[in-house]
Design a protein around this motif. Structure first.
Motif, mmCIF file in Angstrom:
data_model
loop_
_atom_site.group_PDB
_atom_site.id
_atom_site.type_symbol
_atom_site.label_atom_id
_atom_site.label_comp_id
_atom_site.label_asym_id
_atom_site.label_seq_id
_atom_site.Cartn_x
_atom_site.Cartn_y
_atom_site.Cartn_z
ATOM 1 N N TRP A 146 0.838 -1.199 0.000
ATOM 2 C CA TRP A 146 0.000 0.000 0.000
ATOM 3 C C TRP A 146 0.872 1.248 0.000
ATOM 4 C CZ3 TRP A 146 -3.766 -1.567 4.539
ATOM 5 C CH2 TRP A 146 -4.540 -2.659 4.120
ATOM 6 N N PRO A 147 0.635 2.190 -0.910
ATOM 7 C CA PRO A 147 1.402 3.434 -0.911
ATOM 8 C C PRO A 147 1.062 4.309 0.291
ATOM 9 C CG PRO A 147 -0.304 3.490 -2.595
ATOM 10 C CD PRO A 147 -0.326 2.112 -2.019
ATOM 11 N N VAL A 148 1.969 5.230 0.573
ATOM 12 C CA VAL A 148 1.867 6.072 1.765
ATOM 13 C C VAL A 148 1.456 7.491 1.389
ATOM 14 C CG1 VAL A 148 3.162 7.087 3.692
ATOM 15 C CG2 VAL A 148 3.618 4.720 2.968
ATOM 16 N N VAL B 213 9.082 0.822 0.075
ATOM 17 C CA VAL B 213 7.973 1.666 0.542
ATOM 18 C C VAL B 213 7.751 2.774 -0.476
ATOM 19 C CG1 VAL B 213 7.149 3.166 2.391
ATOM 20 C CG2 VAL B 213 8.511 1.144 2.951
ATOM 21 N N ARG B 214 6.523 2.852 -1.001
ATOM 22 C CA ARG B 214 6.219 3.806 -2.061
ATOM 23 C C ARG B 214 5.424 4.991 -1.519
ATOM 24 N NH1 ARG B 214 2.062 3.971 -6.071
ATOM 25 N NH2 ARG B 214 1.316 1.903 -5.482
ATOM 26 N N LEU B 215 5.894 6.201 -1.799
ATOM 27 C CA LEU B 215 5.214 7.423 -1.379
ATOM 28 C C LEU B 215 4.234 7.860 -2.460
ATOM 29 C CD1 LEU B 215 4.949 9.730 0.691
ATOM 30 C CD2 LEU B 215 6.790 10.904 -0.519
ATOM 31 N N ALA B 216 2.944 7.959 -2.109
ATOM 32 C CA ALA B 216 1.928 8.386 -3.078
ATOM 33 C C ALA B 216 1.896 9.893 -3.219
ATOM 34 C CB ALA B 216 0.556 7.886 -2.641
ATOM 35 N N GLY B 217 2.066 10.598 -2.114
ATOM 36 C CA GLY B 217 1.986 12.048 -2.128
ATOM 37 C C GLY B 217 1.877 12.595 -0.727
ATOM 38 N N VAL B 218 1.608 13.885 -0.639
ATOM 39 C CA VAL B 218 1.681 14.602 0.629
ATOM 40 C C VAL B 218 0.413 15.415 0.853
ATOM 41 C CG1 VAL B 218 2.874 16.517 1.784
ATOM 42 C CG2 VAL B 218 4.206 14.724 0.662
ATOM 43 N N VAL B 219 -0.025 15.489 2.106
ATOM 44 C CA VAL B 219 -1.007 16.474 2.549
ATOM 45 C C VAL B 219 -0.300 17.386 3.542
ATOM 46 C CG1 VAL B 219 -3.145 16.883 3.822
ATOM 47 C CG2 VAL B 219 -3.015 14.992 2.172
ATOM 48 N N LEU B 220 -0.319 18.665 3.282
ATOM 49 C CA LEU B 220 0.286 19.636 4.190
ATOM 50 C C LEU B 220 -0.722 20.014 5.263
ATOM 51 C CD1 LEU B 220 1.939 21.943 1.504
ATOM 52 C CD2 LEU B 220 2.994 20.034 2.744
ATOM 53 N N ASN B 221 -0.278 20.110 6.489
ATOM 54 C CA ASN B 221 -1.174 20.436 7.604
ATOM 55 C C ASN B 221 -0.638 21.647 8.362
ATOM 56 O OD1 ASN B 221 -3.354 20.157 9.340
ATOM 57 N ND2 ASN B 221 -2.320 18.704 10.680
ATOM 58 N N ARG B 222 -1.571 22.491 8.816
ATOM 59 C CA ARG B 222 -1.232 23.690 9.609
ATOM 60 C C ARG B 222 -0.384 24.667 8.815
ATOM 61 N NH1 ARG B 222 0.564 19.496 14.110
ATOM 62 N NH2 ARG B 222 -1.472 18.699 14.719
#
Length: 436
Positions: free
Chosen positions: A115-117, A144-153
């Protein structure tokens, strides 16, 4: 077929739980079946997952569980549209020594299941450096595969633009950016989040989190990034023996830390569970053949527990003829006394000689491997049990016969051996699995 994602972060406290709950509720509101899991030894988050999805969530743990057990647990996601595994701590944080199938790191689960991260990053106090952190996590472990990013704050549109440009330049997608929004912060206490069942407004809080995330995150892009997953039929179930055929289980705000997979395994093996509330001064079911006191927050309710005469007398009467076992907080209540954070000493059940104090807090945290020196409910002498310990109590006295030889994840022997006296046993660790 379901699609799977892992929600992780560089560290604790970045917003993994809030994003997981918001995504789960938002997709559920769109008519999707969402299944959540929790990577690592956390007894609180699965209840939040269930509140968001309407489906029971369980823990998966690479240090304590073998691959067959993990595959058995995640197979419940077969009939879901999307499966979310919420990580613990940072993506690669685990112990130094490998356990059954890994170190306990969230990355183990991501790699094992393919499962991607989705990475939650809080860029407070930085800008382009957030991209360097994301790049380091992307490249640290090839499986480990990175799908993308959500930025918080995110502090401002300019701040967001700086971070987005830096991530774009290194080829990492940004699914969304969440400005600071204190109204959806989940309340916390010393062992983590305040439990879902203690928050009357939890449904509204999750709804607000979902609304907020829908405004700022591209849910369709996140969904497209998930890996289509073909669950393998689990050949083996959980290697768990119920402590008895009919189990009297303490269950209320003071006794609530039970791993959901343990209760499911007991029931699957044919055991019946009857719950009772010590805080409501209820005694264990007299027809049960074993009583189990899980952990929780007895230190917040010590005076009420001490004053619950029917509970205490009923528990003592039960222990005259049948086994009683306590984990962590339950172990403390089986002891002689508990001193709360204000220094007030409260008499407990007295079935064991253990005395604990919260007046001078000391954190005990980590995986535990216990070799039983004597039987405890559901397990024979010599059994090797894997669990996790997390509390802030100090041992004032632990005079009874040790229940086990207990090691931490590095192999070092620790002083929290558990105790046994007559029909009563107790441990500071919460049981996760027995070695096969």
């Amino acid at each position: 077929m379901p699609a799977g994602l892992v929600i992780s972060a560089p560290a604790s406290g970045v917003g993994k739980t809030t994003l997981t709950l918001a995504l789960a509720r938002a997709w559920r509101d769109r008519g999707l079946n969402v299944q959540c899991f929790k990577s690592g030894p956390d007894y609180i988050d699965p209840a939040f997952h269930a509140a968001a999805t309407g489906r029971a969530s369980v823990n998966v743990d690479s240090w304590a569980m073998d691959r067959a057990t993990i595959e058995h647990l995640v197979s419940r996601g077969t009939n879901a549209d999307i499966v979310l595994a919420e990580g613990s701590m940072g993506l690669f944080d685990g112990v130094a020594a490998r356990g059954v199938s890994g170190t306990g790191a969230t990355a183990d689960i991501a790699e094992m299941l393919g499962w991607p991260v989705v990475l939650v990053i809080d860029p407070s106090g930085q800008a382009q450096t957030a991209a360097a952190i994301a790049a380091g996590l992307r490249d640290y472990r090839p499986g480990v595969r990175l799908a993308g990013v959500v930025l918080n704050r995110v502090a401002s549109l300019r701040h967001e633009d700086l971070v987005r440009r830096a991530l774009h330049d290194i080829g990492i997608p940004v699914f969304g950016a969440l400005p600071r929004h204190a109204e959806i912060s989940l309340p916390k206490r010393h062992l983590g989040l305040v439990q879902a069942e203690e928050q009357a407004e939890i449904g509204k809080l999750i709804d607000e989190a979902a609304r907020f995330v829908v405004e700022h995150v591209d849910l369709d892009a996140v969904l497209r990034a998930a890996a289509v997953w073909s669950p393998q039929a689990a050949a083996n179930g959980l290697n768990v023996t119920p402590p008895g055929q009919r189990i009297a289980l303490a269950r209320d705000a003071a006794f609530s830390f039970v791993y959901p997979h343990m209760l499911e395994a007991w029931r699957a093996a044919g055991a019946e569970i009857s719950t009772f509330s010590p805080l409501a001064d209820e005694a264990p079911d007299a027809s049960a053949d074993v009583c189990w006191l899980p952990g929780g927050y007895p230190e917040l309710h010590a005076g009420k527990i001490a004053a619950s005469a029917r509970f205490c007398s009923g528990l003592r009467a039960f222990a005259e003829t049948r086994p009683v076992h306590g984990e962590c907080g339950g172990y403390m209540v089986l002891g002689t006394a508990l001193t709360d954070a204000d220094g007030v000493r409260h008499e407990m059940a007295g079935l064991l000689g253990l005395e604990t104090s919260f007046a001078k807090r000391r954190m005990h945290l980590g995986y535990r491997l216990a070799a039983l020196a004597a039987p405890m409910p559901g397990h024979q002498a010599g059994a090797r049990l894997r669990g996790h310990e997390f509390h802030y109590s100090t041992i004032v006295a632990q005079p009874d016969t040790p229940l086990a030889v207990v090691h931490d994840a590095t192999g070092a022997v620790i002083a929290e051996t558990g105790s046994r006296r007559g029909q009563a046993t107790g441990t500071f660790f919460h049981l996760i699995a027995e070695d096969r």
